[in-house]
Design a protein around this motif. Structure first.
Motif, PDB file in Angstrom:
ATOM      1  N   LYS A   1       0.828  -1.213   0.000  1.00  0.00           N
ATOM      2  CA  LYS A   1       0.000   0.000   0.000  1.00  0.00           C
ATOM      3  C   LYS A   1       0.861   1.260   0.000  1.00  0.00           C
ATOM      4  O   LYS A   1       0.534   2.237  -0.666  1.00  0.00           O
ATOM      5  CB  LYS A   1      -0.961  -0.020   1.184  1.00  0.00           C
ATOM      6  CG  LYS A   1      -2.094  -1.013   0.990  1.00  0.00           C
ATOM      7  CD  LYS A   1      -3.129  -0.916   2.086  1.00  0.00           C
ATOM      8  CE  LYS A   1      -4.305  -1.829   1.742  1.00  0.00           C
ATOM      9  NZ  LYS A   1      -5.413  -1.654   2.679  1.00  0.00           N
TER      10      LYS A   1
ATOM     11  N   SER B   1      -3.211  -1.335  -4.265  1.00  0.00           N
ATOM     12  CA  SER B   1      -4.386  -1.467  -3.408  1.00  0.00           C
ATOM     13  C   SER B   1      -4.296  -2.666  -2.477  1.00  0.00           C
ATOM     14  O   SER B   1      -4.998  -2.737  -1.469  1.00  0.00           O
ATOM     15  CB  SER B   1      -5.656  -1.576  -4.260  1.00  0.00           C
ATOM     16  OG  SER B   1      -5.599  -2.740  -5.076  1.00  0.00           O
ATOM     17  N   ASP B   2      -3.435  -3.611  -2.805  1.00  0.00           N
ATOM     18  CA  ASP B   2      -3.269  -4.814  -1.993  1.00  0.00           C
ATOM     19  C   ASP B   2      -1.928  -5.440  -2.336  1.00  0.00           C
ATOM     20  O   ASP B   2      -1.138  -4.843  -3.070  1.00  0.00           O
ATOM     21  CB  ASP B   2      -4.422  -5.796  -2.248  1.00  0.00           C
ATOM     22  CG  ASP B   2      -4.767  -6.606  -1.006  1.00  0.00           C
ATOM     23  OD1 ASP B   2      -3.970  -7.498  -0.647  1.00  0.00           O
ATOM     24  OD2 ASP B   2      -5.812  -6.341  -0.387  1.00  0.00           O
TER      25      ASP B   2
ATOM     26  N   THR C   1      -8.834  -9.251  -5.215  1.00  0.00           N
ATOM     27  CA  THR C   1      -9.425  -8.708  -6.438  1.00  0.00           C
ATOM     28  C   THR C   1     -10.064  -9.838  -7.228  1.00  0.00           C
ATOM     29  O   THR C   1      -9.609 -10.977  -7.190  1.00  0.00           O
ATOM     30  CB  THR C   1      -8.330  -8.043  -7.306  1.00  0.00           C
ATOM     31  OG1 THR C   1      -7.646  -7.068  -6.525  1.00  0.00           O
ATOM     32  CG2 THR C   1      -8.903  -7.379  -8.541  1.00  0.00           C
TER      33      THR C   1
END
Length: 134
Positions: free
Chosen positions: A40, A45-46, A89
């Motif tokens: 991050k 995002s991950d 995701t």
């Protein structure tokens, strides 16, 4: 089986646990792949997925033209990214038959895995299989 055939689109969910297990299995220890805070902090995002992670996607997609194949040899595999994949995701994936060669009872089949996010193709993975149909 015909060149240009495509599988149905399959949703593939990548969770953090599976991503971390894969990293452990291949001995990937880069912090962007194993440390959520580091990923991050670098703008992801991950957790970042290792570049070879899409090799697992193939197992989740039904490839109708390979239904009767009991044995194949992986001759080559490639990965191309417009955008890196991250854990936590869901990706939409589809496999396309891009080339088919045959000599006697041996076939060489080239496939291309298309990986989409938000209807945009963000990565592909190609494989060539050798199949003996004796």
């Amino acid at each position: 089986m015909n060149v240009g055939e495509k599988t149905a689109v399959t949703n593939i969910v990548v969770n953090r646990t599976t991503a971390l297990q894969y990293c452990e299995a291949i001995q990937e220890n880069h912090p962007l792949c194993t440390d959520l805070e580091a990923a991050k902090a670098s703008g992801f995002s991950d957790l970042l997925l290792p570049v070879t992670y899409p090799s697992l996607f193939w197992q989740q997609i039904k490839i109708p033209w390979l239904n009767e194949v009991q044995f194949s040899i992986l001759l080559s595999q490639s990965f191309h990214y417009q955008k890196r994949l991250v854990a936590h995701t869901t990706y939409k994936c589809q496999i396309e038959l891009v080339k088919l060669r045959k000599r006697s009872t041996t076939q060489w089949i080239e496939h291309l895995l298309h990986i989409y996010q938000n209807d945009e193709e963000i990565a592909t993975s190609g494989i060539t299989l050798q199949i003996d149909r004796t």
